[in-house]
Design a protein around this motif. Structure first.
Motif, short mmCIF file in Angstrom:
data_model
loop_
_atom_site.label_atom_id
_atom_site.label_comp_id
_atom_site.label_asym_id
_atom_site.label_seq_id
_atom_site.Cartn_x
_atom_site.Cartn_y
_atom_site.Cartn_z
N LEU A 1 2.78 -7.41 13.96
CA LEU A 1 3.02 -8.69 13.30
C LEU A 1 3.49 -8.52 11.86
N HIS A 2 3.11 -7.37 11.27
CA HIS A 2 3.39 -7.18 9.84
C HIS A 2 4.37 -6.04 9.54
N VAL A 3 4.71 -5.25 10.54
CA VAL A 3 5.46 -4.03 10.25
C VAL A 3 6.82 -4.31 9.63
N LEU A 4 7.52 -5.36 10.13
CA LEU A 4 8.85 -5.63 9.59
C LEU A 4 8.77 -6.05 8.13
N GLY A 5 7.77 -6.91 7.81
CA GLY A 5 7.61 -7.33 6.42
C GLY A 5 7.26 -6.17 5.51
N ARG A 6 6.43 -5.27 6.00
CA ARG A 6 6.03 -4.11 5.20
C ARG A 6 7.22 -3.18 4.97
N LYS A 7 8.03 -3.00 6.03
CA LYS A 7 9.21 -2.14 5.89
C LYS A 7 10.15 -2.67 4.83
N GLU A 8 10.37 -3.98 4.88
CA GLU A 8 11.28 -4.59 3.92
C GLU A 8 10.75 -4.42 2.50
N LYS A 9 9.44 -4.60 2.33
CA LYS A 9 8.83 -4.47 1.00
C LYS A 9 8.95 -3.04 0.50
N MET A 10 8.73 -2.07 1.39
CA MET A 10 8.81 -0.66 1.00
C MET A 10 10.23 -0.27 0.61
N MET A 11 11.22 -0.84 1.31
CA MET A 11 12.62 -0.51 1.01
C MET A 11 13.03 -1.06 -0.35
N LYS A 12 12.41 -2.15 -0.76
CA LYS A 12 12.77 -2.77 -2.04
C LYS A 12 12.00 -2.17 -3.20
N SER A 13 10.89 -1.44 -2.90
CA SER A 13 10.02 -0.93 -3.96
C SER A 13 10.21 0.56 -4.15
N PRO A 14 10.13 1.04 -5.41
CA PRO A 14 10.20 2.49 -5.64
C PRO A 14 8.96 3.16 -5.05
N SER A 15 9.11 4.41 -4.68
CA SER A 15 8.00 5.17 -4.10
C SER A 15 6.94 5.45 -5.14
N VAL A 16 5.72 4.97 -4.89
CA VAL A 16 4.62 5.23 -5.82
C VAL A 16 4.38 6.72 -5.95
N VAL A 17 4.39 7.43 -4.81
CA VAL A 17 4.15 8.86 -4.84
C VAL A 17 5.22 9.56 -5.64
N GLY A 18 6.45 9.13 -5.48
CA GLY A 18 7.53 9.76 -6.21
C GLY A 18 7.40 9.59 -7.72
N ILE A 19 6.88 8.45 -8.16
CA ILE A 19 6.73 8.18 -9.58
C ILE A 19 5.50 8.87 -10.14
N LYS A 20 4.40 8.78 -9.44
CA LYS A 20 3.13 9.24 -9.97
C LYS A 20 2.90 10.74 -9.77
N GLY A 21 3.36 11.28 -8.68
CA GLY A 21 3.09 12.68 -8.38
C GLY A 21 2.89 12.87 -6.89
N LYS A 22 2.58 14.09 -6.50
CA LYS A 22 2.46 14.43 -5.09
C LYS A 22 1.02 14.26 -4.61
N LEU A 23 0.88 13.57 -3.48
CA LEU A 23 -0.44 13.44 -2.87
C LEU A 23 -0.89 14.79 -2.32
N PRO A 24 -2.19 15.01 -2.20
CA PRO A 24 -2.66 16.25 -1.56
C PRO A 24 -2.19 16.31 -0.11
N PRO A 25 -2.09 17.50 0.45
CA PRO A 25 -1.70 17.62 1.86
C PRO A 25 -2.81 17.15 2.77
N GLY A 26 -2.45 16.89 4.03
CA GLY A 26 -3.45 16.46 4.98
C GLY A 26 -2.84 16.16 6.32
N PRO A 27 -3.65 15.89 7.33
CA PRO A 27 -3.14 15.63 8.68
C PRO A 27 -2.42 14.29 8.76
N ARG A 28 -1.46 14.22 9.63
CA ARG A 28 -0.75 12.96 9.88
C ARG A 28 -1.54 12.16 10.90
N GLY A 29 -1.99 10.99 10.54
CA GLY A 29 -2.83 10.19 11.42
C GLY A 29 -2.03 9.27 12.31
#
Length: 518
Positions: free
Chosen positions: A27-55
């Motif tokens: 129900l929300h995935v399309l809206g979230r995708k659109e929002k992410m495409m319009k917003s800069p990557s938080v991780v890219g601006i702030k730094g690299k997240l620690p590694p971990g498993p893909r859930g």
């Protein structure tokens, strides 16, 4: 905080949860995708997240944790490193698995991670986060901690309760002496739990209460159920939009336990208020002090009966299960390692003799006993994970970006098995502490069974004293033989995952009294 066996072993429930969550996700995935495409990557601006498993979508890494999550996360840390980033449902989570990284989060950046995660347990059992353990960092937490420390957990208070501890322990020894005469098998798990219940009730409430006082199953049953619920993966907590559905029934179980506790605490308070006005008590207990604090109105925050009950809940549940768990694990390791048992008993004979019981004043002389208890808490920490912290702001730790609102899980079980800190880490060897000053009080991050920093356990001194005295008394007064012809190698050391991690099966043994008879 982690998965429980009910969730992990119920495939139909898992499919139902995945189906419900997937529908909500779509129900929300399309809206979230659109929002992410319009917003800069938080991780890219702030730094690299620690590694971990893909859930997985929605559920994150929870279905992969298994029925012993502390072991799963320990294995993952070998692959991804001592700082891991993963999602538990919709909650960004950081898992710490080494002494160095624990020090970074609990000391260097202690203030940043001083908040508690807002769990369903804290909301439903702890009266909407009004107790000491689950409330957010701030002036309320500081005042409640000060009240608890001064009136119940100070060194002076611990010392004043010495006669009471000796009395309760002496009653247990007399019961076991009767069993020894009959060559009967003793359920040490049950006996030590009863000792903890009686000691805790006298310490907090001023008197003992029977098992039947706290619901059908009694104190231990309620405490064990609450520990399981606190450790359980609750879909309603990690995926808030499912809260009303209560898919696993965790919320209903919490509410039922909360009702039992609430009625008990009301009874305790009403009994105290019904006492004769002006009656002078010889020994004032913690409830007396809190009622005085309530009546004085001398506080900087709203303090009513629910605050009292939340704090009583913390004191009762936290102490009634942790101490006996450590004592029983320590006795288990001693029975499994006769060489260590013999050496500990010899030390007791040298410093105490065989004509009397152990006194608390003897504990300072018992260096080897201290090493035995520390080694037991290394391999079997009272809690496999510290209560979860939460970051109050964005933070950089060891070059990794930790976003505000991330949940922090410190895997004390894994830290106790870090091969860089503990050579031959799976071996029970108290002698590893010879020539070191490593302690359990939160200053040495190789061994933090009580946590560290601002949110470290305030009852640490009380817990250490009760554990060391209980173990010393039981091995000084008795030799222990495993039943049914079992040898030390046959003793089952399986764990049961919970907030406080006990043995999977009760510890049973046959005692022989070893002191000189009067």
């Amino acid at each position: 905080m982690a998965a429980n066996t009910t969730f992990c072993r119920s495939p139909l429930l898992l499919l139902l949860i995945i189906g419900v969550c997937s529908f909500l996700f779509l129900l929300h995935v399309l809206g979230r995708k659109e929002k992410m495409m319009k917003s800069p990557s938080v991780v890219g601006i702030k730094g690299k997240l620690p590694p971990g498993p893909r859930g997985l979508p929605i559920l994150g890494s929870v279905p992969m944790l298994g029925h012993l999550p502390h072991i799963t996360l320990h294995q993952w840390a070998k692959k991804y490193g001592p700082i891991m980033y993963l999602r538990l449902g919709q909650i960004p989570t950081v898992v710490v698995s080494s002494p160095h990284t624990a020090q970074q989060f609990l000391k260097t950046h202690d203030l940043v991670f001083a908040n508690r995660a807002c769990t369903e347990y804290g909301r439903l059992i702890n009266y909407s986060f009004k107790g000491l353990s689950f409330c957010q960092y701030g002036s309320y937490w500081r005042n409640v901690r000060k009240l608890c420390t001064l009136e119940l957990l100070s060194n002076l208070k611990v010392e004043s309760l010495r006669p009471m501890r000796r009395e309760e322990l002496s009653l247990l020894i007399e019961l076991i002496k009767d069993a020894a005469k009959a060559r009967a098998v003793v359920d040490l798990t049950t006996k030590v739990a009863s000792l903890s219940r009686d000691t805790t009730c006298r310490m907090v409430f001023g008197k003992k209460y029977n098992e039947e006082t706290l619901g059908e199953g009694g104190f231990k049953a309620v405490a064990e159920d609450l520990m399981d619920l606190a450790a359980a993966f609750n879909v309603s907590e990690y995926i808030p939009c499912t809260r009303e559905l209560d898919l696993q029934g965790v919320g209903r179980r919490m509410i039922a336990n909360a009702k039992v506790l609430d009625e008990f605490f009301d009874k305790v308070v009403e009994e105290r208020l019904a006492a004769v006005a002006g009656e002078e008590k010889k020994h004032r207990d913690f409830v007396d002090y809190m009622l005085d604090f309530l009546e004085s109105g001398d506080c900087e925050f709203l303090f009513d009966r629910t605050n009292i009950k939340a704090i009583l809940s913390d004191m009762l549940i936290a102490s009634i299960d942790t101490t006996p768990t450590v004592v029983v694990w320590t006795l288990s390791e001693l029975m499994k390692h006769p060489r260590v048992m013999e050496k500990a008993q010899q030390e007791l004979e040298n410093f105490v003799g065989t004509d009397r019981m152990v006194d608390e004043s003897d504990l300072a002389k018992l260096d080897y006993l201290d090493m035995v208890v520390k080694e037991s808490m290394r391999l079997h920490p009272p809690v496999p994970f510290l209560l979860p912290h939460e970051s109050r702001e964005d933070c950089m730790v060891d070059g990794f970006y930790i976003p505000k609102g991330s949940r922090l899980i410190v895997n004390t079980w894994a830290i106790g098995r870090d091969p860089e800190a503990w050579p031959n880490s799976e071996e029970f060897k108290p002698e590893r502490f010879i020539g070191t000053d490593i302690d359990v009080r939160g200053h040495d991050f190789q061994l933090i069974p009580f946590g560290s920093g601002r949110r470290g356990c305030p009852a640490m001194q009380m817990g250490i004293t009760m554990v060391r005295l209980g173990v010393a008394q039981l091995i000084h007064c008795f030799n222990w033989e495993l039943p049914n012809g079992m040898g030390p190698a046959d003793l089952d050391m399986a764990e049961k995952f919970s907030l406080v991690m006990p043995r999977a099966n009760h510890l049973l043994a046959i005692p022989t009294y070893r002191l000189l008879e009067d």
